[in-house]
Design a protein around this motif. Structure first.
Motif, PDB file in Angstrom:
ATOM      1  N   LEU A  86       0.851  -1.192   0.000  1.00 23.47           N
ATOM      2  CA  LEU A  86       0.000   0.000   0.000  1.00 23.47           C
ATOM      3  C   LEU A  86       0.879   1.232   0.000  1.00 23.47           C
ATOM      4  O   LEU A  86       1.665   1.440   0.921  1.00 23.47           O
ATOM      5  CB  LEU A  86      -0.887  -0.024   1.251  1.00 23.47           C
ATOM      6  N   MET A  93      -0.872   5.551   7.615  1.00 19.05           N
ATOM      7  CA  MET A  93      -1.338   4.163   7.549  1.00 19.05           C
ATOM      8  C   MET A  93      -1.745   3.734   8.963  1.00 19.05           C
ATOM      9  O   MET A  93      -1.020   3.989   9.917  1.00 19.05           O
ATOM     10  CB  MET A  93      -0.199   3.270   7.043  1.00 19.05           C
ATOM     11  N   THR A  94      -2.898   3.092   9.096  1.00 17.94           N
ATOM     12  CA  THR A  94      -3.286   2.638  10.436  1.00 17.94           C
ATOM     13  C   THR A  94      -2.396   1.452  10.838  1.00 17.94           C
ATOM     14  O   THR A  94      -1.890   0.721   9.964  1.00 17.94           O
ATOM     15  CB  THR A  94      -4.762   2.174  10.479  1.00 17.94           C
ATOM     16  N   GLU A  96      -3.466  -1.163  12.160  1.00 19.87           N
ATOM     17  CA  GLU A  96      -4.211  -2.385  11.778  1.00 19.87           C
ATOM     18  C   GLU A  96      -3.798  -2.814  10.366  1.00 19.87           C
ATOM     19  O   GLU A  96      -3.621  -3.990  10.090  1.00 19.87           O
ATOM     20  CB  GLU A  96      -5.736  -2.141  11.801  1.00 19.87           C
ATOM     21  N   THR A  97      -3.642  -1.826   9.474  1.00 18.70           N
ATOM     22  CA  THR A  97      -3.223  -2.154   8.102  1.00 18.70           C
ATOM     23  C   THR A  97      -1.825  -2.755   8.109  1.00 18.70           C
ATOM     24  O   THR A  97      -1.561  -3.753   7.438  1.00 18.70           O
ATOM     25  CB  THR A  97      -3.246  -0.889   7.216  1.00 18.70           C
ATOM     26  N   ARG A 100      -1.957  -6.283   9.397  1.00 13.18           N
ATOM     27  CA  ARG A 100      -2.511  -7.215   8.400  1.00 13.18           C
ATOM     28  C   ARG A 100      -1.465  -7.522   7.318  1.00 13.18           C
ATOM     29  O   ARG A 100      -1.327  -8.645   6.855  1.00 13.18           O
ATOM     30  CB  ARG A 100      -3.781  -6.602   7.773  1.00 13.18           C
ATOM     31  N   ASP A 267      -6.886   2.765   5.105  1.00 16.35           N
ATOM     32  CA  ASP A 267      -7.615   1.621   5.611  1.00 16.35           C
ATOM     33  C   ASP A 267      -7.338   0.418   4.699  1.00 16.35           C
ATOM     34  O   ASP A 267      -7.479   0.521   3.484  1.00 16.35           O
ATOM     35  CB  ASP A 267      -9.097   2.033   5.577  1.00 16.35           C
ATOM     36  N   ALA A 268      -6.978  -0.731   5.285  1.00 19.60           N
ATOM     37  CA  ALA A 268      -6.599  -1.901   4.477  1.00 19.60           C
ATOM     38  C   ALA A 268      -7.726  -2.338   3.554  1.00 19.60           C
ATOM     39  O   ALA A 268      -7.489  -2.842   2.469  1.00 19.60           O
ATOM     40  CB  ALA A 268      -6.220  -3.059   5.374  1.00 19.60           C
ATOM     41  N   SER A 269      -8.977  -2.137   3.950  1.00 15.73           N
ATOM     42  CA  SER A 269     -10.088  -2.647   3.148  1.00 15.73           C
ATOM     43  C   SER A 269     -10.142  -1.985   1.776  1.00 15.73           C
ATOM     44  O   SER A 269     -10.694  -2.520   0.830  1.00 15.73           O
ATOM     45  CB  SER A 269     -11.410  -2.429   3.878  1.00 15.73           C
ATOM     46  N   THR A 271      -7.781  -1.678  -0.231  1.00 17.04           N
ATOM     47  CA  THR A 271      -6.887  -2.354  -1.162  1.00 17.04           C
ATOM     48  C   THR A 271      -7.358  -3.755  -1.452  1.00 17.04           C
ATOM     49  O   THR A 271      -6.734  -4.447  -2.224  1.00 17.04           O
ATOM     50  CB  THR A 271      -5.471  -2.464  -0.582  1.00 17.04           C
ATOM     51  N   GLU A 272      -8.408  -4.239  -0.812  1.00 15.22           N
ATOM     52  CA  GLU A 272      -8.683  -5.664  -0.933  1.00 15.22           C
ATOM     53  C   GLU A 272     -10.082  -5.955  -1.429  1.00 15.22           C
ATOM     54  O   GLU A 272     -10.960  -5.178  -1.278  1.00 15.22           O
ATOM     55  CB  GLU A 272      -8.478  -6.310   0.431  1.00 15.22           C
TER      56      GLU A 272
END
Ligand SMILES: NC(=O)c1ccc[n+]([C@@H]2O[C@H](COP(=O)([O-])OP(=O)(O)OC[C@H]3O[C@@H](n4cnc5c(N)ncnc54)[C@H](OP(=O)(O)O)[C@@H]3O)[C@@H](O)[C@H]2O)c1
Length: 272
Positions: A86, A93-94, A96-97, A100, A267-269, A271-272
């Motif tokens: 990312l 960047m959080t 959490e990301t 993950r 937020d990781a979501s 990218t997915e």
């Protein structure tokens, strides 16, 4: 077994292993793409298995390896290829990301290797091919967490290689440079990559060929292309030049991103 087989390098590698007659086990989250590839690779008595799984959940590794052994009787080559990156400023960047990213890019490789090693020891042979990146050897701005995961993967691979030397199990780490896959679309959620990266990107088949070759290699590190090796070489022997290039890259990308850079935490979501 190839993880991250639903697209890019993993899909190309799975096709190449199958083309030489290997049974392949395909792992990734997108079940439809996995099933389409499985159907494409089944031919005569050559089998292929699709195992949809989210590798961020490292607890699944034991079951993935157990199901493979149950179905194929053995596991000769484990290609830990699944990963995501990312492009963002680190402070945006959080955590959490970042966590993950470590789970998918590093811990899942450790978990699958850990589950596969006893099987390979019983066989007296096996290869673990970990797909890292030039970013695992050379520092890159705006990709800090991703580079940290790939540095960790290389440290893990080189240490494990020494630990397993003499056991018949090989551990090789493949370090690609820019490759034309979905990786950049996914990783550009907040800040785009500089166009020069995509211009220099090589087709995934080039890296896939290096992975297939690496599965028989005794070397610790494999560079699929000369430009990947060159970036490493320059960083090692001319660090000031490598730093100047990376700072120029940082400034170009930040200029391109303009106002978009500096807003919300990533937020990781996305990218997915
Ligand atoms: N492209 C480049 O320029 C480049 C350069 C250096 C190194 N690499 C490395 O090459 C490898 C392959 O990347 P690529 O370029 O082929 O990118 P890609 O096309 O985005 O492929 C990534 C693969 O990883 C899988 N994956 C991601 N998160 C996952 C999760 N939580 N669980 C299971 N599977 C997951 C994806 O499948 P699903 O989405 O279906 O789960 C996909 O099959 C990666 O290790 C990457 O770091 C790429």
């Amino acid at each position: 077994m190839v993880t991250g087989a639903t697209s890019g390098i993993g899909r190309a590698a799975a096709r190449m292993f199958a083309a030489r007659g290997d049974q392949v086990v395909l792992v990734g989250r997108r079940a439809e793409q996995l099933e389409a590839l499985r159907a494409e690779l089944v031919h005569g008595d050559r089998r292929a298995l699709a195992m949809p799984a989210d590798l961020a959940d490292t607890a699944q590794a034991e079951e993935i390896i157990a199901r493979t052994v149950e179905s194929c009787g053995r596991i000769d080559i484990l290609v830990n290829n699944a990963a995501f990156g990312l492009q963002s400023r680190f402070e945006e960047m959080t955590l959490e990301t970042a966590a993950r990213m470590f789970a998918v890019n590093v811990l899942s490789c450790m978990a699958l290797a850990r589950a596969a090693i006893p099987v390979m020891r019983r066989q007296g042979s096996g290869s673990i091919v970990n797909v890292a990146s030039v970013g695992g050897l050379v520092a890159h701005p705006l990709n800090v967490a991703y580079c940290a995961t790939k540095h960790a993967l290389i440290g893990f691979s080189k240490s494990l290689r020494l630990e397993l030397k003499g056991s018949g199990i090989r551990v090789v780490v493949v370090c690609p440079g820019a490759t034309r896959t979905e990786f950049f679309e996914r990783a550009s959620a907040d800040i785009p990559f500089a166009p020069m990266i995509e211009r220099f990107a090589r087709p995934p088949e080039v890296v896939a060929r290096a992975i297939v070759k690496a599965s028989r290699s005794r070397r610790a590190l494999v560079f699929p292309t000369l430009d990947a090796w060159f970036l490493y070489f320059v960083d090692r022997w001319l660090p000031w030049l490598s730093e100047a290039g990376n700072l120029r890259y940082r400034d170009t990308v930040i200029r391109m991103a303009g106002a978009a850079c500096g807003s919300q935490p990533v937020d990781a979501s996305k990218t997915e």
